[in-house]
Design an enzyme around this catalytic site. Structure first.
Site, PDB file in Angstrom:
ATOM      1  N   ASP A   9     -23.146  28.606 -37.614  1.00  0.00           N
ATOM      2  CA  ASP A   9     -22.626  29.903 -38.041  1.00  0.00           C
ATOM      3  C   ASP A   9     -23.789  30.880 -38.174  1.00  0.00           C
ATOM      4  OD1 ASP A   9     -21.084  31.935 -39.007  1.00  0.00           O
ATOM      5  OD2 ASP A   9     -20.770  31.037 -41.003  1.00  0.00           O
ATOM      6  N   ASP A 104     -19.437  34.345 -33.622  1.00  0.00           N
ATOM      7  CA  ASP A 104     -20.748  33.879 -34.082  1.00  0.00           C
ATOM      8  C   ASP A 104     -20.668  32.504 -34.707  1.00  0.00           C
ATOM      9  OD1 ASP A 104     -19.295  34.629 -36.362  1.00  0.00           O
ATOM     10  OD2 ASP A 104     -21.144  34.916 -37.480  1.00  0.00           O
ATOM     11  N   GLU A 105     -19.632  31.756 -34.381  1.00  0.00           N
ATOM     12  CA  GLU A 105     -19.400  30.520 -35.113  1.00  0.00           C
ATOM     13  C   GLU A 105     -18.714  29.497 -34.212  1.00  0.00           C
ATOM     14  OE1 GLU A 105     -17.010  31.336 -38.579  1.00  0.00           O
ATOM     15  OE2 GLU A 105     -16.459  29.235 -38.744  1.00  0.00           O
TER      16      GLU A 105
HETATM   17 MG    MG Z   1     -21.295  34.116 -39.511  1.00  0.00          MG
END
Ligand code: MG
Length: 404
Positions: A9, A104-105
């Site tokens: 993350d 983003d993960e």
């Molecule tokens: Mg994040």
């Protein structure tokens, strides 16, 4: 089932990118989202802004109230998207089993790539290092025996974190006395309900598992499983070719000539599309209306939209398209979104950030449903879950056709 899952993350992704590119912003409370003068929400904010209580998905006005001295910037999605695909390349170089859950993960299943936890640790550290080298950004990595523990692990040591939860026992020892909200799938509303039954911690969930299952059914079972450290969900890689479009259609038992009825039915179809898109964390960049007339002649009409999966927006655009078609008897109607992209953030879509107010759109949909309830005497709001199922949807639509 023996899995080794890595959850990666990025830390305050959008904000960190802006700080990287504008070093003068370093150390300041930076809020990326809509501007305080607009309607909208916070997409991401820097850790300095978080100290003021600002968090993502928060109404921008509320953020401004908490942090008037903050620096407010609109997002530059093109830039973030490009960096996101750089990061994805790094993930994919370690395992084909990458499940992207947001821009983003992601979860990476490295079970087949490693012999033991030690190997997985090396991969986790290497990924952190490579992302840093390639993008200049930091991320948090969690490694665990299952998905939910991996996510907990990546949150544990944020930002720039690295944390391991090798076994169910480690997981339970870590979370047993924490608030129920540590369990993923327990959101604000669920937590509130649990509290009202005196179920405050993970230990309480374990000791009242029957109550939790009775209260929440399937979701309750998941919560209880998590509380016992059980999570058998697999990492499911997202492949764009699996989902080129998401659509829903119905064929009528008798041709429909009333176009107001069609508009009502489009409300339900749009909700079905929204539901599926949200399940997969996808947004459409175009919408399509499909009609087959009584003479079997079919038409489709499409329009570009700005990355959205909102039922209210899909409905509104579909109605505009419907207004322009030939008003002949209709045998089938469908609506869908296409040109799909991954939702930047499952809770916050680009449209949300850019001043289209989520709350407003939710209100719009409830308002539409209420109108339908009055018109047809059906309780749509409470039966929504059932309407998503194909046979109930068809029955409902037929009922509406007969009772219009
Ligand atoms: Mg994040």
């Amino acid at each position: 089932m023996n899995q080794i899952i890595i959850h990666v993350d990025m830390d305050a992704f959008y904000a960190s990118i802006e700080i990287r590119d504008h070093p003068e912003l370093k150390g300041l409370p930076l809020i990326i989202g809509s501007l305080p003068s607009e309607r909208g929400v916070v997409a991401t904010c820097s850790y300095e802004a978080r100290k003021f209580g600002v968090h993502s998905a928060m109404n921008i006005k509320e953020a401004y109230r908490l942090c008037p001295s903050g620096i407010y910037r609109r997002p530059n999605m093109e830039k973030y998207r490009a960096i996101s695909s750089q990061i994805r390349e790094i993930w994919k170089s370690y395992t084909p089993l990458v499940e992207t859950v947001a821009f983003d993960e992601a979860y990476l299943d490295v079970t087949d790539q490693v012999n033991n936890f030690e190997d997985a640790r090396k991969i986790g550290l290497e990924i952190k290092e490579k992302i840093k080298q390639k993008t200049g950004l930091s991320c948090s990595v969690g490694i665990a025996y299952c998905k939910t523990a991996a996510k907990t692990a990546s949150e544990e040591d944020k930002p720039n974190g690295f944390f391991e939860i090798p076994t169910p026992k480690d997981f339970i020892d870590l979370i047993i006395d924490r608030d129920v909200r540590v369990l993923h799938t327990v959101g604000q509303a669920t937590a509130k309900k649990l509290y009202s039954y005196g179920i405050k911690t993970v230990r309480d969930v374990r000791e009242n598992s029957e109550t939790v299952i009775n209260l929440f059914g399937k979701q309750g079972q998941l919560i209880v499983n998590f509380a016992f450290g059980i999570d058998e969900r697999k990492v499911i890689p997202y492949r764009p070719e699996d989902a080129k479009s998401i659509s829903r259609e119905v064929t009528f038992q008798q041709d429909v000539t009333n176009y107001d009825l069609l508009k009502d039915i489009l409300v339900l179809l749009s909700l079905c599309v929204e539901k599926r898109a949200k399940q997969h964390g996808l947004s459409g960049n175009g919408i399509t209306l499909k009609i087959t007339y009584a003479d079997m002649k079919g038409i489709t009409r499409s329009k570009r939209i700005f990355a959205s999966n909102s039922a209210a927006l899909i409905w509104k655009e579909a109605v505009k398209l419907l207004d322009k078609v030939d008003k002949r008897p209709v045998r089938l109607i469908g609506v869908g979104i296409h040109d799909l992209s991954i939702d930047e953030n499952r809770q916050v879509s680009v449209a949300d950030i850019l001043s289209n107010d989520t709350e407003n759109r939710d209100k719009e949909i409830s308002h539409l449903l209420m109108k339908l309830e009055n018109r047809y005497g059906l309780n749509f709001t409470e039966n929504l879950e059932k309407i998503y199922k194909a046979d109930t949807l068809h029955k409902t639509v037929e009922y509406m056709r007969k009772h219009f």
